[in-house]
Design an enzyme around this catalytic site. Structure first.
Site, PDB file in Angstrom:
ATOM      1  N   SER A   7      42.404 -41.888 -60.293  1.00  0.00           N
ATOM      2  CA  SER A   7      42.064 -43.045 -61.116  1.00  0.00           C
ATOM      3  C   SER A   7      43.350 -43.836 -61.316  1.00  0.00           C
ATOM      4  O   SER A   7      44.449 -43.282 -61.156  1.00  0.00           O
ATOM      5  CB  SER A   7      41.536 -42.569 -62.472  1.00  0.00           C
ATOM      6  OG  SER A   7      41.499 -43.627 -63.412  1.00  0.00           O
TER       7      SER A   7
ATOM      8  N   TYR B  76      42.253 -37.371 -70.106  1.00  0.00           N
ATOM      9  CA  TYR B  76      41.720 -37.824 -68.811  1.00  0.00           C
ATOM     10  C   TYR B  76      42.880 -38.287 -67.924  1.00  0.00           C
ATOM     11  O   TYR B  76      42.952 -37.943 -66.738  1.00  0.00           O
ATOM     12  CB  TYR B  76      40.734 -38.967 -69.056  1.00  0.00           C
ATOM     13  CG  TYR B  76      40.116 -39.578 -67.815  1.00  0.00           C
ATOM     14  CD1 TYR B  76      39.033 -38.966 -67.190  1.00  0.00           C
ATOM     15  CD2 TYR B  76      40.604 -40.768 -67.272  1.00  0.00           C
ATOM     16  CE1 TYR B  76      38.452 -39.530 -66.059  1.00  0.00           C
ATOM     17  CE2 TYR B  76      40.035 -41.336 -66.152  1.00  0.00           C
ATOM     18  CZ  TYR B  76      38.954 -40.717 -65.549  1.00  0.00           C
ATOM     19  OH  TYR B  76      38.389 -41.272 -64.435  1.00  0.00           O
TER      20      TYR B  76
END
Ligand code: NAD
Length: 257
Positions: A148, A161
């Site tokens: 990501s 995350y």
């Protein structure tokens, strides 16, 4: 050099985790449309079966294997089922991931930390742990892991995350170095905000955050799942034969700011 993706992929086999929805489904569909036989895997059986239905309706070949990527025995069985069904494993897209936190770092819980790390980090590690021996025995392969932009830069209120996606990039680079001479290429894609259920859930929960997400990409929009699928196909293809160990942003310019 003439690259014919369809010719390269024809008869080969791909495995996609988190393929019951979003980016994984779009990539499974794109793999199948390029001539690959695809093992569609997800913890969500109806979602995974729907992906297989869509692939078959488009004339492709696919089968579903349910797997929780954070369980060693299940991932081992998934890779074994892939080889048992299609005889080999050429490309793996380790994409299953979760995004459940909404707090600043100091307000996160141990349960959130463990849940995110279990799927996003341990899941990717277990997948590579069981895929690499098959690729070594075959003489090569290509792996793409979903990281990501949160694996490249800070992600406010998504600190755990962000840590998990930095870890994905660390494992990706290490595997690329360890297995480069064995003809296994390992890369990561780093999407910015993509129009999936993950984004819609976050947008619904916090509209201000959703509007900010739209505005923060220099191209003025969020991404499409097909744009991540295209990057994954490129990284698997011979066109990317000299590309390994990269964390490729597919982010509308977000990390260029
Ligand atoms: P999604 O929620 O639409 O799809 C994720 C899929 O993973 C779901 O089908 C879910 O059932 C599956 N999954 C969850 N836990 C699992 C487990 N333990 N085992 C197996 N499968 C499991 O989300 P998406 O946006 O398509 O996300 C795919 C990947 O892309 C994730 O790794 C996510 O972190 C990453 N990502 C998404 C965005 C975005 O904006 N959507 C941005 C950057 C990175």
């Amino acid at each position: 050099m003439k690259i014919n993706m369809k010719k390269q992929f024809s008869g080969h086999v791909a495995l996609v985790t988190g393929a019951g929805n979003g980016i994984g489904r779009a990539t499974a569909l794109a793999f199948a449309a390029s001539g690959l036989k695809v093992v569609v895997s997800d913890i969500d059986t109806p979602g995974g079966e729907e992906t297989v239905t869509q692939i078959k309706a488009a004339g492709g070949e696919a089968s579903f294997v349910r797997c929780n990527v954070s369980r060693d025995e299940e991932v081992k069985a998934l890779v074994a089922a892939t080889v048992a069904t299609y005889g080999r494993l050429d490309y793996a897209f380790n994409n299953a991931g979760i995004d459940i936190e909404k707090n600043r770092l100091a307000d996160g819980s141990e349960a959130e930390f463990d849940a995110i790390m279990d799927v996003n980090v341990k899941g990717v590690w277990l997948c590579m742990k069981h895929q690499i021996p098959v690729m070594l025995a075959q003489g090569g392969g290509a792996i793409v892991n979903t990281a990501s932009v949160a694996g490249l830069i800070a992600a406010p209120k998504m600190g755990i995350y962000s840590a998990s996606k930095h870890a994905v990039i660390g494992m990706t680079k290490t595997a690329a170095v360890e297995y480069g001479k064995k003809h296994i290429r390992v890369n990561a894609v780093c999407p910015a905000v993509i129009d999936t259920d993950m984004f819609r859930r976050a947008h619904a929960a916090d509209q201000k955050k959703g509007a900010f997400a739209l505005a923060m990409h220099p191209v003025g929009r969020i991404g499409k799942v097909e744009e991540i699928a295209a990057a994954v196909l490129y990284l698997c293809s011979d066109a990317a034969g000299f590309t390994t160990g990269v964390a490729l942003p597919v982010d509308g310019g977000l990390t260029a700011i």
